[in-house]
Design an enzyme around this catalytic site. Structure first.
Site, PDB file in Angstrom:
ATOM      1  CB  SER A 242      -0.957  -0.044   1.194  1.00 54.34           C
ATOM      2  OG  SER A 242      -1.959   0.935   1.075  1.00 54.34           O
ATOM      3  CG  ASP A 334      -6.751  -2.587  -3.862  1.00 51.61           C
ATOM      4  OD1 ASP A 334      -7.477  -1.896  -3.122  1.00 51.61           O
ATOM      5  OD2 ASP A 334      -5.508  -2.639  -3.742  1.00 51.61           O
ATOM      6  CG  HIS A 369      -5.523  -2.488  -0.232  1.00 54.21           C
ATOM      7  ND1 HIS A 369      -4.887  -1.845  -1.280  1.00 54.21           N
ATOM      8  CD2 HIS A 369      -4.974  -1.988   0.916  1.00 54.21           C
ATOM      9  CE1 HIS A 369      -3.988  -1.003  -0.788  1.00 54.21           C
ATOM     10  NE2 HIS A 369      -4.027  -1.063   0.535  1.00 54.21           N
TER      11      HIS A 369
END
Length: 437
Positions: A242, A334, A369
């Site tokens: 991320s 995601d 994600h």
């Protein structure tokens, strides 16, 4: 049946192992065709309890082998050897929007696996099971050393594999939630990589001064690895998830200090002001706050904040200049970040620049994600404290339980292969993998 039930045998092998190691669950001594429920219960470090359960029918010889026999229902279905781990969910009545994370890696994840008669869905703790086994899952293999690092103003923890080394090094960055997250580094060290887990959003220096770290903070972390006597200074990589991917791309392409052997970027993007600090990158993201969406459960979706992917070269890392191998891991569902769209742009940029031979892209349909080490329980959405506003939100991560869990397992296996190939090949030391504790 009562007499027979007293003789039910449940075994889990190995009963003590690494978090990414598969186990075999075997139920024996039940009647052929007997319906039973396997149940897993885990009490997390934060005191919350999690459970998973699955329905099985015994074979003609009175056995159930979870590695071979299909679950007929429960928190997962089909043949899923590790389903009782990855489908763990908060027990009924729990606080909403929990996410399971092992914050104390010096203790194991202790899971109780039990057998109950019939196909049940609730009330497990109010009954006496037919058989039960306690299983330990560790992020730290025996002999892995955990060393808190405060030098150079860092808030970090170094995990060293067993033995004298020298070992390849990894700088491990998590995402926008901050905190010092150690479990991936501990597991990487258990596979022979010296790994430095780094807190860069909520480190001690930021808490004391109120100021976010500068880009040199990451270079100082790199130097801690480079100068360590048990680490191979020419074999250092970075892994980011991320927001950690932003920093990883920036370091790999633009840093004059960090000479990275390879990088792993998970669920992130190359889009950012290329001359920006952490604070400036955050501000850039926040400028697009009007693109934030909410679903009908009021879960926040940040997927569109960077879309469309900019064409302005000052707003994305020039991956065409990348000179080391890149493993890029994305989930196609995601909902938190445009990782898949970014991956397509990265691929195109590298093809145009002639360095696409350095790219390995793993793109997983129906994965979200939070692509974590294997068998980590799936969270489609969870509570999340925004670093900028300090507001508590519920973030939608995306993904579908079984597909996401398969993606985690596949991506981790390929990550270890990628790291071994790029960090150990030709080195005067051996990769270490611990399959049994």
């Amino acid at each position: 049946m009562d007499r027979k039930q007293c003789c039910v045998k449940l075994s889990v092998q190995p009963s003590r192992g690494l978090m990414d190691e598969k186990f075999i669950i075997l139920v024996q001594n039940v009647f052929p065709g007997f319906q039973l429920t396997l149940h897993a219960l885990y009490k997390c470090d934060d005191g919350h309890s999690w459970e998973a359960f699955a329905h099985y029918t015994a074979s003609a010889i009175g056995t159930v082998n979870v590695s071979e026999d299909p679950s007929l229902g429960g928190t997962y279905s089909g043949v899923e050897p590790m389903g009782l781990l990855w489908s763990l969910r908060p027990v009924p009545g729990s606080k909403p929007w929990l996410r399971m994370r092992k914050m104390n890696v010096q203790t194991p994840m202790v899971v109780t696996i039990s057998v109950y008669p019939g196909h049940q869905t609730e009330g497990f703790l109010d009954q006496v099971s037919l058989a039960g086994v306690v299983v330990e899952r560790w992020y730290m293999a025996p002999g892995v050393r955990r060393i808190p690092i405060t030098e150079a103003g860092l808030t970090a923890t170094l995990f060293l594999p067993p033995g004298p080394g020298p070992f390849p090094g990894l700088l491990d960055l998590w995402g926008g939630g901050g905190k010092l997250v150690e479990y991936r580094s501990a597991l990487l060290a258990s596979h022979g990589f010296a790994s430095l887990a780094l807190d860069y959003l909520t480190p001690k220096v930021t808490i004391e001064t109120g100021k976010m770290v500068d880009n040199q903070y990451f270079e100082r972390a790199y130097k801690v690895l480079e100068q360590h006597p048990q680490i191979l200074s020419s074999r250092i990589a970075m892994i980011g998830l991320s927001f950690g991917t932003c920093i990883t791309f920036k370091m790999a392409v633009y840093s004059q200090v960090a000479k990275l052997r390879c990088i792993v970027c998970i669920s992130g993007s190359h889009v950012q002001p290329i001359d920006g600090s952490v604070e400036q990158i955050m501000s850039f993201f926040n400028k697009n706050a009007e693109k934030t969406r909410f679903n009908n459960e009021n879960q926040v979706i940040w997927h569109d904040l960077l879309l469309p992917i900019p064409t302005d070269p000052s707003l994305k890392v020039d991956v065409g200049q990348l000179q080391c191998p890149l493993l890029l891991v994305v989930g196609e569902d995601d909902q938190n970040w445009p990782a898949h769209e970014s991956a397509m742009d990265i691929k195109e940029m590298m093809e145009r620049a002639g360095n696409s031979h350095l790219l390995t892209l793993l793109s997983y349909p129906n994965a979200g994600h939070l692509i974590e080490p294997p068998f980590t329980p799936f969270a489609k959405a969870s509570a999340f404290r925004d670093i900028s506003s300090r507001q508590m939100l519920v973030a939608l991560w995306g993904g579908e339980t079984a597909a996401h869990s398969r993606a985690q397992e596949d991506a981790w296996r390929k990550t270890l292969v990628f790291l071994r190939a790029n960090l150990y090949a030709g080195a005067n030391t051996d990769a270490t993998s611990f399959s049994n504790l």
